[in-house]
Design a protein around this motif. Structure first.
Motif, PDB file in Angstrom:
ATOM      1  N   THR A 181      -3.300  44.341  17.603  1.00  0.00           N
ATOM      2  CA  THR A 181      -2.468  43.231  18.320  1.00  0.00           C
ATOM      3  C   THR A 181      -1.213  42.775  17.449  1.00  0.00           C
ATOM      4  O   THR A 181      -0.514  42.014  18.047  1.00  0.00           O
ATOM      5  CB  THR A 181      -3.439  41.967  18.424  1.00  0.00           C
ATOM      6  OG1 THR A 181      -3.897  41.634  17.173  1.00  0.00           O
ATOM      7  CG2 THR A 181      -4.559  42.122  19.464  1.00  0.00           C
ATOM      8  N   ILE A 182      -0.982  43.318  16.229  1.00  0.00           N
ATOM      9  CA  ILE A 182       0.075  42.974  15.525  1.00  0.00           C
ATOM     10  C   ILE A 182       1.120  44.112  15.752  1.00  0.00           C
ATOM     11  O   ILE A 182       1.008  45.110  15.795  1.00  0.00           O
ATOM     12  CB  ILE A 182      -0.213  43.074  13.882  1.00  0.00           C
ATOM     13  CG1 ILE A 182      -1.233  41.812  13.609  1.00  0.00           C
ATOM     14  CG2 ILE A 182       0.870  42.921  13.129  1.00  0.00           C
ATOM     15  CD1 ILE A 182      -1.671  41.600  12.208  1.00  0.00           C
ATOM     16  N   TYR A 194     -10.257  33.887   7.574  1.00  0.00           N
ATOM     17  CA  TYR A 194     -10.097  32.611   8.043  1.00  0.00           C
ATOM     18  C   TYR A 194      -9.672  31.649   6.767  1.00  0.00           C
ATOM     19  O   TYR A 194     -10.095  31.833   5.783  1.00  0.00           O
ATOM     20  CB  TYR A 194     -11.501  32.108   8.626  1.00  0.00           C
ATOM     21  CG  TYR A 194     -12.059  32.821   9.736  1.00  0.00           C
ATOM     22  CD1 TYR A 194     -11.652  31.892  10.983  1.00  0.00           C
ATOM     23  CD2 TYR A 194     -12.814  33.962   9.958  1.00  0.00           C
ATOM     24  CE1 TYR A 194     -11.761  32.598  12.105  1.00  0.00           C
ATOM     25  CE2 TYR A 194     -12.870  34.398  11.122  1.00  0.00           C
ATOM     26  CZ  TYR A 194     -12.413  33.616  12.458  1.00  0.00           C
ATOM     27  OH  TYR A 194     -12.749  34.314  13.725  1.00  0.00           O
ATOM     28  N   LEU A 195      -8.974  30.591   7.304  1.00  0.00           N
ATOM     29  CA  LEU A 195      -8.518  29.646   6.233  1.00  0.00           C
ATOM     30  C   LEU A 195      -9.077  28.524   6.553  1.00  0.00           C
ATOM     31  O   LEU A 195      -8.937  27.892   7.721  1.00  0.00           O
ATOM     32  CB  LEU A 195      -6.979  29.403   6.357  1.00  0.00           C
ATOM     33  CG  LEU A 195      -6.293  30.969   6.244  1.00  0.00           C
ATOM     34  CD1 LEU A 195      -4.563  30.621   6.280  1.00  0.00           C
ATOM     35  CD2 LEU A 195      -6.459  31.625   4.944  1.00  0.00           C
ATOM     36  N   THR A 196      -9.569  27.548   5.476  1.00  0.00           N
ATOM     37  CA  THR A 196     -10.313  26.426   5.564  1.00  0.00           C
ATOM     38  C   THR A 196      -9.143  25.236   4.660  1.00  0.00           C
ATOM     39  O   THR A 196      -9.324  25.263   3.760  1.00  0.00           O
ATOM     40  CB  THR A 196     -11.485  26.388   5.106  1.00  0.00           C
ATOM     41  OG1 THR A 196     -12.399  27.266   5.664  1.00  0.00           O
ATOM     42  CG2 THR A 196     -12.258  24.830   5.459  1.00  0.00           C
ATOM     43  N   ILE A 205       2.407  29.947   6.229  1.00  0.00           N
ATOM     44  CA  ILE A 205       1.936  30.517   5.365  1.00  0.00           C
ATOM     45  C   ILE A 205       2.777  31.704   4.821  1.00  0.00           C
ATOM     46  O   ILE A 205       3.606  32.061   5.596  1.00  0.00           O
ATOM     47  CB  ILE A 205       0.240  31.389   5.423  1.00  0.00           C
ATOM     48  CG1 ILE A 205       0.375  32.353   6.322  1.00  0.00           C
ATOM     49  CG2 ILE A 205      -0.622  30.368   5.908  1.00  0.00           C
ATOM     50  CD1 ILE A 205      -0.759  33.218   6.391  1.00  0.00           C
ATOM     51  N   ASP A 206       2.363  32.139   3.443  1.00  0.00           N
ATOM     52  CA  ASP A 206       3.458  33.209   2.933  1.00  0.00           C
ATOM     53  C   ASP A 206       2.299  34.124   2.224  1.00  0.00           C
ATOM     54  O   ASP A 206       1.333  33.528   1.571  1.00  0.00           O
ATOM     55  CB  ASP A 206       4.427  32.784   2.101  1.00  0.00           C
ATOM     56  CG  ASP A 206       5.448  34.426   1.783  1.00  0.00           C
ATOM     57  OD1 ASP A 206       5.225  35.124   2.324  1.00  0.00           O
ATOM     58  OD2 ASP A 206       5.692  34.195   0.442  1.00  0.00           O
ATOM     59  N   PHE A 218      -0.268  35.073  11.419  1.00  0.00           N
ATOM     60  CA  PHE A 218      -0.986  33.890  11.310  1.00  0.00           C
ATOM     61  C   PHE A 218      -1.078  32.996  12.696  1.00  0.00           C
ATOM     62  O   PHE A 218      -0.096  32.730  13.301  1.00  0.00           O
ATOM     63  CB  PHE A 218      -0.263  32.936  10.064  1.00  0.00           C
ATOM     64  CG  PHE A 218      -0.854  31.591  10.013  1.00  0.00           C
ATOM     65  CD1 PHE A 218      -2.282  31.507   9.801  1.00  0.00           C
ATOM     66  CD2 PHE A 218       0.028  30.600  10.238  1.00  0.00           C
ATOM     67  CE1 PHE A 218      -2.903  30.377   9.442  1.00  0.00           C
ATOM     68  CE2 PHE A 218      -0.688  29.323  10.132  1.00  0.00           C
ATOM     69  CZ  PHE A 218      -2.128  28.973   9.813  1.00  0.00           C
ATOM     70  N   LEU A 219      -2.342  32.719  13.107  1.00  0.00           N
ATOM     71  CA  LEU A 219      -2.382  31.983  14.058  1.00  0.00           C
ATOM     72  C   LEU A 219      -2.704  30.491  13.824  1.00  0.00           C
ATOM     73  O   LEU A 219      -4.075  30.502  13.363  1.00  0.00           O
ATOM     74  CB  LEU A 219      -3.821  32.748  15.138  1.00  0.00           C
ATOM     75  CG  LEU A 219      -3.527  34.364  15.325  1.00  0.00           C
ATOM     76  CD1 LEU A 219      -4.796  34.805  15.913  1.00  0.00           C
ATOM     77  CD2 LEU A 219      -2.355  34.504  16.058  1.00  0.00           C
ATOM     78  N   ALA A 220      -1.685  29.696  13.995  1.00  0.00           N
ATOM     79  CA  ALA A 220      -2.066  28.561  13.326  1.00  0.00           C
ATOM     80  C   ALA A 220      -3.129  27.693  14.248  1.00  0.00           C
ATOM     81  O   ALA A 220      -3.740  26.833  13.532  1.00  0.00           O
ATOM     82  CB  ALA A 220      -0.651  27.834  13.324  1.00  0.00           C
ATOM     83  N   ASP A 221      -3.358  27.731  15.454  1.00  0.00           N
ATOM     84  CA  ASP A 221      -4.199  27.005  16.221  1.00  0.00           C
ATOM     85  C   ASP A 221      -5.677  27.266  15.925  1.00  0.00           C
ATOM     86  O   ASP A 221      -6.296  26.547  16.090  1.00  0.00           O
ATOM     87  CB  ASP A 221      -3.886  27.183  17.630  1.00  0.00           C
ATOM     88  CG  ASP A 221      -4.014  28.677  18.121  1.00  0.00           C
ATOM     89  OD1 ASP A 221      -3.934  29.590  17.249  1.00  0.00           O
ATOM     90  OD2 ASP A 221      -4.332  28.788  19.267  1.00  0.00           O
ATOM     91  N   GLN A 222      -5.894  28.694  15.043  1.00  0.00           N
ATOM     92  CA  GLN A 222      -7.162  28.796  14.910  1.00  0.00           C
ATOM     93  C   GLN A 222      -7.346  28.935  13.346  1.00  0.00           C
ATOM     94  O   GLN A 222      -8.624  29.346  12.981  1.00  0.00           O
ATOM     95  CB  GLN A 222      -7.596  30.021  15.372  1.00  0.00           C
ATOM     96  CG  GLN A 222      -7.361  30.276  16.935  1.00  0.00           C
ATOM     97  CD  GLN A 222      -7.579  31.702  17.348  1.00  0.00           C
ATOM     98  OE1 GLN A 222      -8.469  32.287  17.292  1.00  0.00           O
ATOM     99  NE2 GLN A 222      -6.409  31.994  18.124  1.00  0.00           N
TER     100      GLN A 222
END
Length: 687
Positions: A181-182, A194-196, A205-206, A218-222
């Motif tokens: 998908t990328i 996953y980021l918490t 992000i970087d 980076f999928l910000a909504d998830q």
């Protein structure tokens, strides 16, 4: 070394010099000349120690055109660097707005724990800064260093509570996929991290340390990072993820990327982990990411996600490459359940898994009636155990406080003390507090603390009445805080007997009258007392204030024996503005010199000017026209040194003499007498 800068203004041109006897101080300039009285003279002193500065004694001497001292000014630096920071702290939403309102500050530095707070506006050198808390803390110390225009420095401390922005990230295993998908790299395998976030929302992000050819999205909504890699770079690589919050706060996490060679798609596997909906408020926005895709391998079609069974209190939502859970109806307490779901891979095979879920909804604590605490300004109260009377008992003595930012809560072991800052006009003496329920959830209720403060305030410094017409002062006007609570009583007293010894009295309201007091510095004490049912024994707070009256020198040109000397100009001459009535900061009013008045004159204060006739005749002009505070009713006369009256004239605001008609002798000295019937400012011209 302490560097002090001070500025002086002279009323007219002239030379000046500094006289002193001390080896622990040096000056950038010991003497100089003033050509423009409107420009201040800056004197820069360098002291080896603070003791040297406070004990230094010297004087600034001004000289006339003939080198004679004509004025002296005491040069003292004692207590000049005793500064008090005037800082205001307000709460705007969740932000702290902190302003340094101290006058004459030319540079400042704030020291803030950036792990707890972030700058929303301003920086470490701004007059006003806005700080946003990023994680719960008990108290945080903020320091302010100031540099003043006179060279002095000052440091002060303040306490705040707040929070910080952090992230946690899961490592990722990249496996073979058929359609990555990328976009942007020739990938044959991908994985997910996953980021918490804690204390904020991730904005962007970087990534540092990526091997060549690896891409990410980076999928910000998830709060999810999808990795993709090409063939030929199998191995485990440590990378660092940098994340910025919406408010610009930076957090970092280090993870491992486990990259395999592209061979064939693996089976879809899943290691179930408990999903906890802790402290749910049961609203539709309280969704918890299941974090399952970090261990989900193979090519899956997320559009085929199906919930087979789930507890009635759980709502399950599928998004691309993630499953979200939320509690929609759950009474207080802890309840366990299981969500069974299935998904198909890209070949059409169905895989079924289950996820254990647990919902924890906190019950509210019950607090005792409002707690009354008596406090003396600038002092910590006696420690109080705030857990007493709370049911059920909180897990620890940790408390979250709200209310007036001028009240600081300080933990004393398992108890708390309170400190009220006496540097604001008033406070709201109400503080709220809340504990943590036994299940670890924050409480929705809160307890109330009512502080019963006693405070006069902070001295504004020495009040100088030397140049003020109204010499009646209310002592409460000399402090920055006068009202804290309606039950307090004020008393006033003189520390010494300098004022009352001269017959001075202090009214019950704190008024003192210095109309007939001798020069000097007078010290008074203001005391506030609280003695009602909430404070036994009575509590007291005092502050000292000072009032000063300085003596001034006699007007220097008051007699014919002390005239203002003017050199007969080769071109033209115009004197600076001279105040015959005297200037409060330098001279007492002029008086009648005692020399017999010319015919028709009205007795008045006079001044004398001496000049020596040059080879060219001129016009002598005395005027107050167009000068602010100008004299009126000018009376001007010219005498020789034997005091023979040569000529005289009177006018409203201007008098002139043509010397070609007076028979003056070249190189002879003459005296000009000026006596306005209404004293004020004048100017002398020889043109």
């Amino acid at each position: 070394m302490i560097t002090i800068r001070r500025s002086f203004l002279f009323s007219q041109p002239g030379k000046w010099a500094i006289q002193f006897d001390a080896s622990c101080v040096t000056f950038d300039q010991l003497s100089g000349e003033v050509t423009d009285p409107s420009e201040p003279v800056e004197i820069v002193a360098h002291f080896d120690t603070r003791h040297c500065m406070d004990t230094f004694s010297g004087k600034l001497v001004k000289y006339n055109d003939y080198g004679r001292p004509c004025a002296e000014f005491p040069l003292s630096y004692a207590n000049l660097c005793d500064k008090t920071a005037n800082v205001s702290i307000t709460i705007d939403g969740s932000d702290y707005v902190i302003s340094d309102n101290t006058p004459n500050v030319v540079a400042r530095t704030w020291k803030v724990d950036i792990t707890l707070f972030q700058y929303v506006s301003g920086d470490s050198h701004s007059q006003t800064i806005r700080l946003r808390p990023m994680q719960p803390v008990e108290t945080s110390l903020i320091k302010l260093s100031q540099v003043f225009a006179d060279g002095c420095t000052n440091e002060d401390e303040f306490f705040l509570s707040g929070a910080s922005f952090t992230i946690e990230a899961t490592s990722a295993a990249l496996v073979e996929v058929q359609q990555p998908t990328i976009h942007g790299c020739d990938a044959c395998q991908q994985g997910v991290s996953y980021l918490t976030p804690s204390g904020g929302v991730i904005d962007h992000i970087d990534v540092q340390g990526l091997p060549n050819g690896v891409c990410y999205q980076f999928l910000a909504d998830q709060n999810m990072v999808v990795w993709a890699a090409p063939p030929g770079i199998a191995g485990t690589y440590p990378v660092t993820i940098k994340a910025w919050s919406e408010n610009g706060q930076l957090a970092m996490a280090q993870i491992g990327l486990n990259i395999t060679e592209c061979t064939q798609a693996d089976a879809v596997t899943y290691q179930p982990t408990m999903v906890e909906l802790m402290c749910s408020t049961l609203d539709s926005n309280n969704r918890v990411d299941s974090r399952i895709t970090s261990s989900l391998f193979g090519n899956v079609d997320w559009s085929t996600f199906t919930v087979i069974s789930a507890p009635a209190w759980v709502n399950v939502v599928s998004t691309p490459s993630a499953i979200l859970f939320e509690a929609v109806s759950q009474p207080a307490g802890t309840v366990l359940g299981e969500v069974v779901w299935s998904i198909k891979d890209t070949s059409g095979r169905t895989w079924q898994f289950s996820t254990p879920v647990k919902s924890v909804v906190s019950g509210s604590l019950t607090y005792p009636p409002p707690i009354n605490i008596c406090v003396t300004c600038s002092e910590l109260t006696e420690p109080v155990d705030l857990r007493t009377g709370i049911t059920p008992q909180p897990t620890s003595s940790d408390m979250v406080f709200g209310g007036d930012p001028e009240v600081v809560a300080v933990r004393q072991g398992e108890k708390w003390s309170f400190y009220v800052r006496p540097d604001n006009n008033s406070i709201n003496p109400i503080v709220t507090y809340k504990g943590q329920a036994p299940d670890g959830c924050p409480d929705s209720n809160n307890g109330v603390i009512v502080l019963r403060p006693v405070c006069v305030g902070v001295s504004r410094g020495v009040k100088d009445l030397t140049c003020e017409t109204n010499k009646v002062v209310n002592l409460l006007d000399l402090v920055t805080l006068t009202v804290y609570h309606p039950f307090q009583n004020y008393t006033f007293e003189e520390v010494t007997t300098a004022y009352t010894g001269q017959g001075g009295t202090i009214t019950a309201a704190g008024d003192v009258d210095f109309t007939n007091m001798a020069p000097g510095t007078y010290t008074f004490r203001i005391t506030a007392e609280r003695n009602d049912f909430t404070c036994t024994p009575p509590m007291k707070h005092s502050v000292e204030v000072q009032i000063r009256i300085d003596d001034v020198a006699a007007f220097p040109y008051d007699t014919k024996d002390t005239p203002l000397t003017i050199i007969w100009p080769s071109n033209t001459y115009s004197s600076p503005i001279i105040h015959i009535e005297g200037s409060c900061r330098q001279y007492k009013p002029a008086t009648d010199s005692g020399v017999a008045l010319p015919s028709g004159w009205t007795a008045a204060a006079d001044m004398w000017v001496k000049t020596t006739k040059g080879t060219t005749d001129k016009t002598i002009k005395v005027t107050s026209a167009g000068i602010a505070g100008g004299a009126a009713g000018l009376q001007v006369a010219i005498y020789d040194l034997a005091m023979t009256l040569i000529t005289q004239a009177t006018g409203s605001d201007t008098v002139t003499f043509d010397t070609s008609t007076l028979g003056l002798t070249v190189d002879n000295a003459y005296l000009i007498r000026i006596a306005p019937t209404t004293p004020g400012a004048i100017k002398i011209e020889i043109v």
